[in-house]
Scaffold this motif. Structure first.
Motif, mmCIF file in Angstrom:
data_model
loop_
_atom_site.group_PDB
_atom_site.id
_atom_site.type_symbol
_atom_site.label_atom_id
_atom_site.label_comp_id
_atom_site.label_asym_id
_atom_site.label_seq_id
_atom_site.Cartn_x
_atom_site.Cartn_y
_atom_site.Cartn_z
ATOM 1 N N MET A 156 0.834 -1.204 0.000
ATOM 2 C CA MET A 156 0.000 0.000 0.000
ATOM 3 C C MET A 156 0.871 1.258 0.000
ATOM 4 S SD MET A 156 -3.036 1.359 0.021
ATOM 5 C CE MET A 156 -4.147 0.028 0.434
ATOM 6 N N LEU A 157 1.798 1.342 0.960
ATOM 7 C CA LEU A 157 2.700 2.491 1.062
ATOM 8 C C LEU A 157 4.116 1.976 1.270
ATOM 9 C CD1 LEU A 157 3.052 5.635 1.357
ATOM 10 C CD2 LEU A 157 2.856 5.261 3.836
ATOM 11 N N GLU A 158 5.044 2.449 0.439
ATOM 12 C CA GLU A 158 6.446 2.065 0.553
ATOM 13 C C GLU A 158 7.307 3.323 0.594
ATOM 14 O OE1 GLU A 158 7.303 -1.842 -1.887
ATOM 15 O OE2 GLU A 158 6.052 -0.488 -3.081
ATOM 16 N N ILE A 159 8.052 3.478 1.664
ATOM 17 C CA ILE A 159 8.965 4.606 1.824
ATOM 18 C C ILE A 159 10.384 4.049 1.851
ATOM 19 C CG2 ILE A 159 9.683 6.491 3.345
ATOM 20 C CD1 ILE A 159 6.824 6.565 4.418
ATOM 21 N N GLU A 160 11.241 4.579 0.993
ATOM 22 C CA GLU A 160 12.616 4.104 0.911
ATOM 23 C C GLU A 160 13.585 5.273 0.923
ATOM 24 O OE1 GLU A 160 13.206 1.612 -2.460
ATOM 25 O OE2 GLU A 160 11.887 0.021 -1.740
ATOM 26 N N GLY A 161 14.528 5.227 1.857
ATOM 27 C CA GLY A 161 15.612 6.207 1.901
ATOM 28 C C GLY A 161 15.154 7.644 2.030
ATOM 29 N N LEU A 162 14.061 7.876 2.741
ATOM 30 C CA LEU A 162 13.468 9.217 2.792
ATOM 31 C C LEU A 162 14.322 10.175 3.609
ATOM 32 C CD1 LEU A 162 11.050 11.033 2.085
ATOM 33 C CD2 LEU A 162 9.973 10.271 4.222
ATOM 34 N N VAL A 163 14.641 11.305 2.969
ATOM 35 C CA VAL A 163 15.367 12.397 3.631
ATOM 36 C C VAL A 163 14.515 13.656 3.511
ATOM 37 C CG1 VAL A 163 17.451 13.830 3.640
ATOM 38 C CG2 VAL A 163 17.605 11.383 3.090
ATOM 39 N N VAL A 164 14.224 14.289 4.634
ATOM 40 C CA VAL A 164 13.436 15.527 4.653
ATOM 41 C C VAL A 164 14.248 16.592 5.372
ATOM 42 C CG1 VAL A 164 11.378 16.663 5.589
ATOM 43 C CG2 VAL A 164 11.178 14.400 4.551
ATOM 44 N N ARG A 165 14.269 17.772 4.787
ATOM 45 C CA ARG A 165 14.969 18.889 5.430
ATOM 46 C C ARG A 165 14.119 20.147 5.322
ATOM 47 N NH1 ARG A 165 20.021 19.828 4.479
ATOM 48 N NH2 ARG A 165 20.619 17.936 3.374
ATOM 49 N N TYR A 166 14.427 21.106 6.193
ATOM 50 C CA TYR A 166 13.774 22.415 6.191
ATOM 51 C C TYR A 166 14.846 23.466 5.937
ATOM 52 C CZ TYR A 166 9.738 20.044 8.201
ATOM 53 O OH TYR A 166 8.674 19.192 8.415
ATOM 54 N N GLY A 167 14.774 24.080 4.763
ATOM 55 C CA GLY A 167 15.764 25.077 4.409
ATOM 56 C C GLY A 167 17.155 24.475 4.319
ATOM 57 N N ALA A 168 18.144 25.229 4.826
ATOM 58 C CA ALA A 168 19.536 24.794 4.761
ATOM 59 C C ALA A 168 19.958 24.014 5.993
ATOM 60 C CB ALA A 168 20.446 26.015 4.581
ATOM 61 N N ARG A 169 19.013 23.766 6.886
ATOM 62 C CA ARG A 169 19.354 23.056 8.121
ATOM 63 C C ARG A 169 19.627 21.577 7.848
ATOM 64 N NH1 ARG A 169 14.469 24.510 12.002
ATOM 65 N NH2 ARG A 169 13.347 24.374 10.018
ATOM 66 N N GLU A 170 20.174 20.916 8.861
ATOM 67 C CA GLU A 170 20.399 19.478 8.763
ATOM 68 C C GLU A 170 19.073 18.755 8.560
ATOM 69 O OE1 GLU A 170 23.264 17.437 8.925
ATOM 70 O OE2 GLU A 170 24.136 19.375 8.412
ATOM 71 N N PRO A 171 19.079 17.638 7.832
ATOM 72 C CA PRO A 171 17.833 16.898 7.625
ATOM 73 C C PRO A 171 17.197 16.484 8.951
ATOM 74 C CG PRO A 171 19.554 16.084 6.162
ATOM 75 C CD PRO A 171 20.221 17.018 7.123
ATOM 76 N N VAL A 172 15.868 16.426 8.942
ATOM 77 C CA VAL A 172 15.152 15.934 10.124
ATOM 78 C C VAL A 172 14.808 14.459 9.971
ATOM 79 C CG1 VAL A 172 14.204 18.184 10.733
ATOM 80 C CG2 VAL A 172 12.943 16.706 9.164
ATOM 81 N N LEU A 173 14.871 13.942 8.742
ATOM 82 C CA LEU A 173 14.725 12.512 8.495
ATOM 83 C C LEU A 173 15.935 12.051 7.702
ATOM 84 C CD1 LEU A 173 10.950 12.127 7.499
ATOM 85 C CD2 LEU A 173 12.011 11.611 9.711
ATOM 86 N N HIS A 174 16.512 10.929 8.102
ATOM 87 C CA HIS A 174 17.755 10.451 7.508
ATOM 88 C C HIS A 174 17.553 9.038 6.947
ATOM 89 C CE1 HIS A 174 20.036 13.657 9.684
ATOM 90 N NE2 HIS A 174 19.106 13.453 10.593
ATOM 91 N N GLY A 175 17.195 8.925 5.686
ATOM 92 C CA GLY A 175 17.125 7.619 5.040
ATOM 93 C C GLY A 175 16.113 6.668 5.653
#
Length: 271
Positions: free
Chosen positions: A1-20
């Motif tokens: 149904m839902l597959e998430i792989e290697g997800l990286v999320v960031r806000y602006g130039a800051r460090e990512p809040v989600l790492h893979g």
């Protein structure tokens, strides 16, 4: 149904809040996503629902596939029309509208009048208190009733996957139990649920599978039963005092906090 792989999320130039981040939701049942404040749970939900750009963020890497189709970067309205619906943290009902009018708003993507009537009957059967208050303004409902309405409004769109972000937040223990039973029933009725919760006890009691996020990384994953027996989850998320003799890797087989190892994963369950 839902597959998430290697997800990286960031806000602006800051460090990512989600790492893979890797995560899967099957075609039925409930998957719980646990973690403390700041772990990245809400950012993951925003990425899946397509709303992360509205909060100044972006999907920097990885893929999100819903029913086999890539959705990262898709307009949120298109995501909803495709059957992926989120109930955000904080309920966010339309306070000046009645219960009935809120439900009408949830069904705006459903063209069939018969389908809308059927969905309304189903949510009133699930939440009889809303049926009693159907002409009452949503802003005058109790916190628990507003949470029921927020979930019911989402169900009016006939979702194929429901995202619930902290549905028990701020509710009394009795209402938390009722919301948990509702989430379990929704999953049983054929609408899979991705449940984000700080209340690990409630989440693990209704989920089939669970993941634990820590500082933007999945550090534990497995069946709900496996995580319930994990020493780390019992100590950090269920508030159990295991004592010195149970510290580290004990009878529960749980890894030490932060070591990033997953609980051994069993074969994918089926409804």
């Amino acid at each position: 149904m839902l597959e998430i792989e290697g997800l990286v999320v960031r806000y602006g130039a800051r460090e990512p809040v989600l790492h893979g981040v890797n995560l899967e939701v099957a075609e039925a049942g409930v998957v719980a996503l646990l973690g403390a404040n700041g772990a990245g749970k809400t950012s993951l939900m925003r990425a899946v629902s397509g709303t992360v750009p509205l909060h100044g963020g972006s999907v920097a890497a990885g893929s999100i596939r819903f029913l086999g189709r890539e959705t990262a970067g898709t307009n949120p309205a298109t995501v909803v029309a495709g059957g992926l619906v989120q109930v955000p943290e904080g309920r966010h009902v339309f306070g000046s509208l009645t219960v009935d009018e809120n439900l009408d708003a949830g069904a705006i993507t459903v063209r069939s009048r018969e389908a809308r009537a059927r969905a309304r009957g189903q949510v009133f059967e699930m939440f009889p208190r809303l049926a009693e208050r159907r002409r009452q303004r949503a802003g005058t409902l109790s916190g628990g009733e507003q949470q029921m309405l927020a979930i019911a409004r989402a169900l009016m769109s006939r979702p194929k996957l429901l995202l619930l972000d902290e549905p028990s937040l701020g509710l009394a223990p009795l209402l938390v139990k009722q919301i948990g039973e509702t989430v379990r029933e929704i999953g049983r009725e054929g609408v899979p649920v991705l449940l984000v919760e700080q209340n690990a006890a409630m989440a693990l009691s209704v989920a089939h599978r669970a993941y634990v996020l820590e500082l933007g990384r999945v550090v534990l994953s497995g069946t709900a039963g496996e995580l319930s027996r994990s020493d780390e989850v019992r100590r950090l998320y269920l508030g159990e005092d295991l004592g010195e003799e149970d510290s580290g890797e004990g009878a529960g087989g749980g890894p030490r906090p932060g070591d990033g190892r997953a609980v051994p994963q069993l074969a994918r369950w089926t409804a």
